[in-house]
Design a protein around this motif. Sequence first.
Motif, PDB file in Angstrom:
ATOM      1  N   HIS A 136     -15.509 -22.661  16.284  1.00  0.00           N
ATOM      2  CA  HIS A 136     -15.122 -21.414  15.617  1.00  0.00           C
ATOM      3  C   HIS A 136     -13.867 -21.530  14.750  1.00  0.00           C
ATOM      4  O   HIS A 136     -13.593 -20.640  13.944  1.00  0.00           O
ATOM      5  N   ALA A 137     -13.103 -22.591  14.916  1.00  0.00           N
ATOM      6  CA  ALA A 137     -11.822 -22.726  14.201  1.00  0.00           C
ATOM      7  C   ALA A 137     -11.928 -22.600  12.676  1.00  0.00           C
ATOM      8  O   ALA A 137     -11.060 -21.973  12.063  1.00  0.00           O
ATOM      9  N   PRO A 138     -12.953 -23.147  12.035  1.00  0.00           N
ATOM     10  CA  PRO A 138     -13.017 -23.014  10.580  1.00  0.00           C
ATOM     11  C   PRO A 138     -13.089 -21.557  10.093  1.00  0.00           C
ATOM     12  O   PRO A 138     -12.745 -21.270   8.953  1.00  0.00           O
ATOM     13  N   ALA A 139     -13.515 -20.648  10.950  1.00  0.00           N
ATOM     14  CA  ALA A 139     -13.621 -19.241  10.566  1.00  0.00           C
ATOM     15  C   ALA A 139     -12.313 -18.481  10.778  1.00  0.00           C
ATOM     16  O   ALA A 139     -12.271 -17.272  10.574  1.00  0.00           O
TER      17      ALA A 139
ATOM     18  N   GLY B  20     -14.089 -16.096  14.255  1.00  0.00           N
ATOM     19  CA  GLY B  20     -13.026 -17.029  14.617  1.00  0.00           C
ATOM     20  C   GLY B  20     -12.968 -17.353  16.095  1.00  0.00           C
ATOM     21  O   GLY B  20     -13.811 -16.943  16.891  1.00  0.00           O
TER      22      GLY B  20
ATOM     23  N   THR C  56     -16.446 -34.323  15.411  1.00  0.00           N
ATOM     24  CA  THR C  56     -15.772 -34.418  14.114  1.00  0.00           C
ATOM     25  C   THR C  56     -16.316 -35.599  13.312  1.00  0.00           C
ATOM     26  O   THR C  56     -16.579 -35.477  12.112  1.00  0.00           O
TER      27      THR C  56
ATOM     28  N   LYS D 142     -21.587 -35.003   6.275  1.00  0.00           N
ATOM     29  CA  LYS D 142     -21.063 -34.529   4.986  1.00  0.00           C
ATOM     30  C   LYS D 142     -21.067 -35.659   3.961  1.00  0.00           C
ATOM     31  O   LYS D 142     -21.476 -35.463   2.817  1.00  0.00           O
TER      32      LYS D 142
END
Length: 185
Positions: free
Chosen positions: A96-99, A107, A164, A171
């Motif tokens: 949730h951290a990217p939000a 978030g 990660t 990506k």
Amino acid sequence: MTCINRRDIGLLVLRIGTGAVLAAHGSQKLFGWFGGGGLDATAAGMEHMGFKPGRHSAAAAGLGEAGGGALLALGLATPVAGAAAAGAMAGAVAVHAPAGFFAQGGGFEYPAFLGFTAAVIGLTGPGRYSLDRATCHRFDQPWTVAVAFTGSALATAAVVSRRTRVLAEAKTAADNGADPEGQNA
């Protein structure tokens, strides 16, 4: 005459409330209870979020939440319960951290709050009204606190670090035009 201690009553209420919420969330992941998807759907979701292998990740998250939550509510093996639940919530925080912070925007506020609460209970102890006290704190020793929280921190760091790397590789593959899943779009 035994005096009722407000702190012990407060710990009991906090343990039961936090433990019940965690156990319910874990039960959604493991068994599909309370509107959850069960282990198969959770495993697919975990794979999509970069947790591989998804089934192992889903089982670990579900057990950390359901098992940790149930043990917290009972006040049994409280350091282990708190550490397990806090570790599971740390994984959720990573997702949730990217939000951002606030739950309203997706978030990490909610899982962080549950994780911190579980950790504090695990560190503080269950209070007088607990199964740990009934068992003469057999599963609630000072060394248990150190081992449980160290183990949880190391496991969480390894899982989040692997996630990660998996996301970074996906990506990079997408940026280079490759299909990271090995499928054609």
